[in-house]
Design a protein around this motif. Structure first.
Motif, short mmCIF file in Angstrom:
data_model
loop_
_atom_site.label_atom_id
_atom_site.label_comp_id
_atom_site.label_asym_id
_atom_site.label_seq_id
_atom_site.Cartn_x
_atom_site.Cartn_y
_atom_site.Cartn_z
N THR A 295 -12.19 7.37 -110.54
CA THR A 295 -12.83 6.78 -109.37
C THR A 295 -12.37 7.47 -108.10
O THR A 295 -13.18 7.78 -107.20
CB THR A 295 -12.50 5.27 -109.30
OG1 THR A 295 -12.95 4.65 -110.50
CG2 THR A 295 -13.16 4.61 -108.10
N ILE A 296 -11.09 7.71 -108.03
CA ILE A 296 -10.54 8.37 -106.85
C ILE A 296 -11.07 9.80 -106.75
O ILE A 296 -11.43 10.28 -105.67
CB ILE A 296 -8.99 8.34 -106.91
CG1 ILE A 296 -8.51 6.90 -106.69
CG2 ILE A 296 -8.37 9.30 -105.92
CD1 ILE A 296 -7.02 6.70 -106.91
N THR A 299 -14.62 9.80 -105.47
CA THR A 299 -14.66 9.57 -104.03
C THR A 299 -14.33 10.85 -103.26
O THR A 299 -14.97 11.19 -102.27
CB THR A 299 -13.67 8.46 -103.64
OG1 THR A 299 -13.99 7.30 -104.39
CG2 THR A 299 -13.73 8.14 -102.16
N PHE A 300 -13.33 11.56 -103.77
CA PHE A 300 -12.91 12.78 -103.07
C PHE A 300 -13.96 13.87 -103.19
O PHE A 300 -14.30 14.54 -102.21
CB PHE A 300 -11.57 13.26 -103.65
CG PHE A 300 -11.02 14.45 -102.91
CD1 PHE A 300 -10.60 14.32 -101.59
CD2 PHE A 300 -10.92 15.69 -103.52
CE1 PHE A 300 -10.09 15.41 -100.90
CE2 PHE A 300 -10.41 16.78 -102.83
CZ PHE A 300 -10.00 16.64 -101.52
N GLU A 303 -16.93 13.34 -101.08
CA GLU A 303 -16.65 13.68 -99.68
C GLU A 303 -16.68 15.20 -99.50
O GLU A 303 -17.18 15.71 -98.48
CB GLU A 303 -15.29 13.10 -99.28
CG GLU A 303 -14.92 13.28 -97.83
CD GLU A 303 -15.92 12.65 -96.85
OE1 GLU A 303 -16.59 11.67 -97.22
OE2 GLU A 303 -16.04 13.17 -95.72
#
Ligand SMILES: Cc1cc2nc3c(=O)[nH]c(=O)nc-3n(C[C@H](O)[C@H](O)[C@H](O)COP(=O)(O)OP(=O)(O)OC[C@H]3O[C@@H](n4cnc5c(N)ncnc54)[C@H](O)[C@@H]3O)c2cc1C
Ligand SMILES: Cc1cc2nc3c(=O)[nH]c(=O)nc-3n(C[C@H](O)[C@H](O)[C@H](O)COP(=O)(O)OP(=O)(O)OC[C@H]3O[C@@H](n4cnc5c(N)ncnc54)[C@H](O)[C@@H]3O)c2cc1C
Ligand SMILES: Cc1cc2nc3c(=O)[nH]c(=O)nc-3n(C[C@H](O)[C@H](O)[C@H](O)COP(=O)(O)OP(=O)(O)OC[C@H]3O[C@@H](n4cnc5c(N)ncnc54)[C@H](O)[C@@H]3O)c2cc1C
Ligand SMILES: Cc1cc2nc3c(=O)[nH]c(=O)nc-3n(C[C@H](O)[C@H](O)[C@H](O)COP(=O)(O)OP(=O)(O)OC[C@H]3O[C@@H](n4cnc5c(N)ncnc54)[C@H](O)[C@@H]3O)c2cc1C
Lengths: 381, 381, 381, 381
Positions: A295-296, A299-300, A303
């Motif tokens: 998940t992290i 997100t990264f 971006e």
């Protein structure tokens, strides 16, 4: 976590890509793995479907939108069905930008239409038997002789190496210039005299992807095939490597998500000791840790994609994304294989293929060690 | 990586907070560490400066903006100077929402003005000697007796435990209801008969933060001090824990950034074998890895803050952010301490304090193991 | 795993050591932690008990047995009660060999009796503010002046630095010789003019151990205090460092065993969710992993002790043992602290002290990074 | 580190084994990998060479020495040349002990001579499609019918499954007995009616090892083929599993040593940036860490072998050795593959095969998770 990278258009495109892949790729990929290559017809079919050259100008037959998210959708959908042999990503996201940004109008007219129809499959050849991480060690030379460059040397590990019709070759055009200076990009075309290919390399994974050695023996490349500025080859590479690395990161996250999802399904159905194996706290913690990191990572990388599109993505950001997500992909595949028990070691289980396919991601596109060098350097160390 | 969470207003606020902290906190924090507590005057000064109750309605003396980013700025700035003893975060971000969201208008009028001036310091008391991770094991009881609740039991590890004027106490008001049912929130006030405090606990870090045991011996709490709905205590906690956890994650990332920055500075000035120690490839790789993970953490936590503000943050997201960032904070502090060599073990070096302060973050606010339980459960495991 | 390093005699000795420590050390160590030092009387009591100079010849008042296992027993027993401030190990196992192996008969007669009675407490001073890992950077100089060496410079982080009566100082006696050449060992004695001590350094752990800076301002050290061969200081250090490192490894394993044992006890008594917390699979796996690694570490270190005694232990073996066991000790302490929940963060819980005490072990005696350099070099890399 | 497990005799044996393997196995193993199986002739050749049944009594044609070190030498040498398809270890060290310790004299006479000549290849069949980690879930049944057992069910993942002439099958002989009670061992022989084999399973690695499903459809197994005591099957397994696990651990350490050695060689010859890649500090540290852990693993496993031979090895010790060394083997293979750069991903490089072969070791013989359960249980958790 709610993710918001994609808009409705992208999701529509995803549906159509998915449908197409289910029909044209999924049923055949196992055969292609055995063959070690995908058929050229797949490329032209993809071209017809509008999957090649999404970012290429419409006047050259492309999609005309430079929005990296379309590429991401395509990469993700290929990954989701395990179509690791289909080299569209390299074509679109790695070679494409060189042609779009560096080619003269004349070159674009010559190459881009075929690029978009799938009739001209592309590759990029930097690595040599003796020079991988260290591009300054490139020994392939191109000597100017009238209206031609005379190319000598060899390249290895070239993706799409057997199928490729156009190969962007990094060669040393100025033997005097030290290190990374004096490199240029030359487009070598199928059929040029003296250009031969080695065997299709037998790899641990990516079984359907043709990876080959290329040999150049006094190949006379017309001066009109110089891509970009003479002597600026290294700068051109540096310009494009962030996008290549982000492309790898995007596929890494998609691969991790995919293998995680199928494992969650596996552990909720497989039982031992009278319980689903996913109900053991160790399984639960392992999967929760992976879910968190995936998940992290998503997100990264989302971006990063936004920042690539807005022109803000730095080489450092791309290096971070590349090493971290590919290491994660490998971790996820490894842990998930373990959760499959003996079945995880069987080739017919998707997790085993995911594990083998993952392994190269921390190596190509610049090894993860080189990525850490880049990040370290950006910190002034 | 370009980060875009904060707007110009927030950055202005950051400057003023920073200036205030440099003057009012930084020079004294060492003394407070020795004293084991910060002076009450700091609280009223902070109130005057507008640092307390940023989210409280203006009619009650607050800032009137429910935008978590202001709190983040404050937390980050406290962390950056190592002011780990100053419990504004717990007051603003953890206890605050209970009072703002659950208190009746009458209660708000009684408590919020003091909350904002710093005259009423708050705390929240869930944990008991026998019940930490498992709130269902809470044994503190409140028996209804006319217009009062008669409170008996004890709490431990309560932040702001010595300074607190108002304590939100979780107590079992329905002894019949099983497990998490039958819990309610009662506000216990300084000076109520039967309410005493144990000693200020001696901790590994957070030396200036008063953490204490609280004892309730037939404390008669007026019925008007019931917060929220009787019997809904557990649901109220569940409602507010995500924000508490995100608050911890925000401080974790800020702490990691801070210690990383000071270590980068250290390794570029300290030399060994005739070179800056940061120039050894091992140092460079370690720091590049940490920089990458801190950057990724920042991106993720920023996104969580956005989603908290838009009402989208789930309990799972908060659990992910909490365990991952606090584990990272600990890793960063540990590796950075190592890079300081013998100096890292000296109390006067900031890295040693950062290392000690970090350790609790994976424990309180719900241990990281409990966070993984939450994530695992969300996956259906 | 059955371990067989110790014989019956060693186990008898262990019993007597244990009894003595229970009486003379355990009840007071907390006070010494507050004081930052252990009293000199402890040293003379230990001497009387036969705990100092076990390996020193009987004619000088020692135990007369060069069998490292006696030292190990003593180290282990000190560790088991958390007596991390008692510097017998440094005295016996680190400084002792220098005096025994390098001192002339005259020097031995002067120093060893006091060494064994505990009247002469010893220290070794290599590290300087500007030279830790890199001993070649030592800047302390000793210039020959007739029958004396005139010593100038400063040392830091010196264990037993306040209590020490004899300090083996590494100094540069030949300013011309490059790098590690030209270093010699000089024994500086309490009271020599120009020899002063800095403050007792405030550390993260080892609170009862006096660690100090030492200053030498034109100290006239008699030529008769040169230890070993002039100019061979570095070789002398290289000769003795393996034993120092093994000493650290032995204590690391004992510390890990101790904290693991107390944590197993904790988790079988502490309950949450109606069960001992040790019964959660995560706790069980964490502890099983630690137990495995501690068992493996014990087996390895036992073998190293045997090989030290038989003269076979190489510098590489000692480096391996040092880095691996100290990293393990830190991991064990960290995981065990976590398993204590909030209590793990309270100073009164032994696990918190174990965690703080552990941290320095990967730093002193040569940092773990330097250990890896040594191992790497032995592999021809 | 000096290792002392083997005596001169073992080392002589090693030389003869090595010579034999170089001649009889090394040149053909690639072919066998393609074939998915080794030829039966290899087995009889090995029998003639004295490599089978080393521990079997001489009167039955065996070596007559129960000293596990001979087996270790054979395993190590097979591993060193990557002969992962040759199932002598399973035959000698896993199945052998069942026949030697549980078979009646009559059974021994029937089976052991062929066991030793290589004419009777053996296998052991515990795992079923629905029961792997949890042997209590075994569903294969054997119903007594006069002088026979009527066997029904299926087994999967059976090593030597295609080649095997004798299969020790774990079946439920008492359908009433709960869980692990009521299991017995039956020896099923090639050619028995109703005994069929599934296909040779396609695995990620161990490509030359035949692994198969076995089907039993009313197979009439003579009562004389019951091995050991009726209803004691589970106890018999528990008795023999430690040796199986230690066998795996021995091969894991040998594999790790082998891949490490070839990688050290690779990194000292391969260059980048004008230096051997092994000279980069990151490479050096990675390899030093692996070298340390492999050395420690060797020391531990050697000690386990000694204790197996002296009858002291516990199930817990074996479980520790199994999980830790196989995890290490995987880590070593993974890191070493990375250090090979792109070449590490090519099938022709030994490191890639080592990586694929390693992966199963943490799964079979009881998964590493089950090993941790065993260790945890031994700690009273
Ligand atoms: C399947 C596959 C597809 C590929 N496709 C392409 C392609 O299409 N086009 C193309 O040009 N190339 C391609 N490559 C090549 C790839 O980019 C290189 O393999 C990669 O860059 C590494 O180079 P190398 O293999 O020469 O490794 P080396 O450079 O020899 O590196 C060996 C090891 O040394 C480490 N190392 C090197 N330098 C340092 C340093 N300074 N510090 C620390 N460690 C260091 C590396 O990280 C690595 O672990 C492909 C490779 C594979 C396997
Ligand atoms: C400095 C500090 C400040 C604090 N401030 C406050 C405060 O202001 N208010 C307040 O109410 N509390 C506060 N706490 C308490 C904190 O929230 C608790 O310590 C924490 O929730 C853990 O509870 P415990 O200490 O009882 O640990 P336990 O619940 O006893 O847990 C012990 C160990 O078991 C593990 N464990 C428990 N259950 C499981 C499971 N199901 N599966 C796997 N592992 C499990 C835990 O993760 C932990 O490792 C504070 C604590 C500290 C140290
Ligand atoms: C409690 C305590 C007791 C001590 N007791 C004594 C004593 O009795 N006598 C004594 O002489 N000394 C003593 N020391 C000093 C100790 O030995 C040194 O601190 C240690 O050797 C490290 O040196 P440094 O602190 O100067 O770190 P530095 O050398 O400055 O190292 C800083 C960091 O750089 C890393 N580094 C350095 N070189 C390299 C390299 N080539 N490659 C990669 N990384 C590198 C280190 O590993 C470390 O992480 C003690 C220290 C402590 C903390
Ligand atoms: C190449 C190969 C050769 C083999 N050879 C043989 C052979 O010769 N004879 C034979 O009988 N068998 C053999 N096996 C089978 C092997 O022993 C099993 O695969 C293994 O025991 C795991 O069983 P499983 O595959 O059913 O996994 P499962 O039992 O389904 O396990 C799946 C996952 O759940 C985990 N899990 C299970 N229980 C728990 C728990 N309580 N807590 C936490 N996690 C748990 C496991 O660790 C694993 O990660 C072989 C397997 C392979 C792959």
């Amino acid at each position: 976590m709610r993710h918001s990278l994609y808009e409705a258009d992208h999701e529509d495109f995803r549906q159509s890509v998915r449908a197409w892949l289910e029909k044209e790729v999924a049923p055949f990929h196992d055969d292609w793995e055995r063959a070690g290559i995908v058929p050229r017809e797949l490329w032209t079919a993809a071209g017809a479907q509008g999957l090649l050259g999404i970012g290429v100008a419409e006047r050259h037959g492309g999609g005309g939108v430079r929005d990296f998210r379309w590429s991401c959708v395509l990469s993700e959908e290929l990954v989701r069905i395990g179509a690791s042999g289909v080299g569209f990503g390299l074509h679109n996201d790695v070679v494409g930008p060189y042609l779009q940004d560096l080619a003269t109008e004349e070159q674009q007219e010559r190459w881009l239409p075929g690029f978009c129809t799938g009739e001209l499959i592309t590759a990029i050849a930097m690595t040599e038997p003796g020079a991988g991480s260290d591009l300054q060690g490139i020994a392939t030379t191109a000597r100017r002789d009238g209206g031609h460059w005379v190319l000598n040397g060899s390249k290895t590990f070239i993706t799409n190496g057997i199928n490729a019709d156009l190969v962007v070759v990094v060669a040393r055009t100025d033997p005097e210039a030290p290190g990374s200076r004096g490199l240029s990009l030359l487009v070598v075309e199928r059929g040029m005299a003296g250009f031969t290919r080695g065997r299709n390399l037998d790899k641990v994974g990516l079984k359907a992807q043709d990876t080959a050695e290329l040999f150049f023996d006094d190949v006379r490349v017309p001066a009109a095939n110089l891509l970009g500025t003479e002597g600026h080859g290294f700068a051109h590479l540096m310009q494009n490597l962030p996008q290549e690395r982000l492309h790898i990161a995007v596929s890494a996250v998609a691969a991790a998500e995919t293998v995680l999802a199928l494992t969650v399904e596996y552990v909720t159905t497989r039982t031992a000791f009278g319980r689903p194996i996913g109900s053991f706290q160790n399984s639960r913690f392992v999967l929760a840790e992976l879910q968190t990191e995936v998940t992290i990572a998503r997100t990264f990388v989302d971006e990063c994609v936004r920042q690539l599109d807005s022109g803000d993505l730095t080489a450092t950001d791309a290096a971070m994304a590349k090493w971290w997500t590919t290491e994660l992909q490998n971790k996820v595949a490894d842990r998930c294989l373990q959760l499959h028990g003996g079945y995880g070691y069987m080739s017919e289980y998707r997790v085993s293929k995911a594990w083998r396919d993952a392994r190269v991601q921390s190596i190509y596109g610049g090894t993860n060690e080189i990525m850490k060098e880049i990040v370290g350097r950006s910190m002034g160390l």
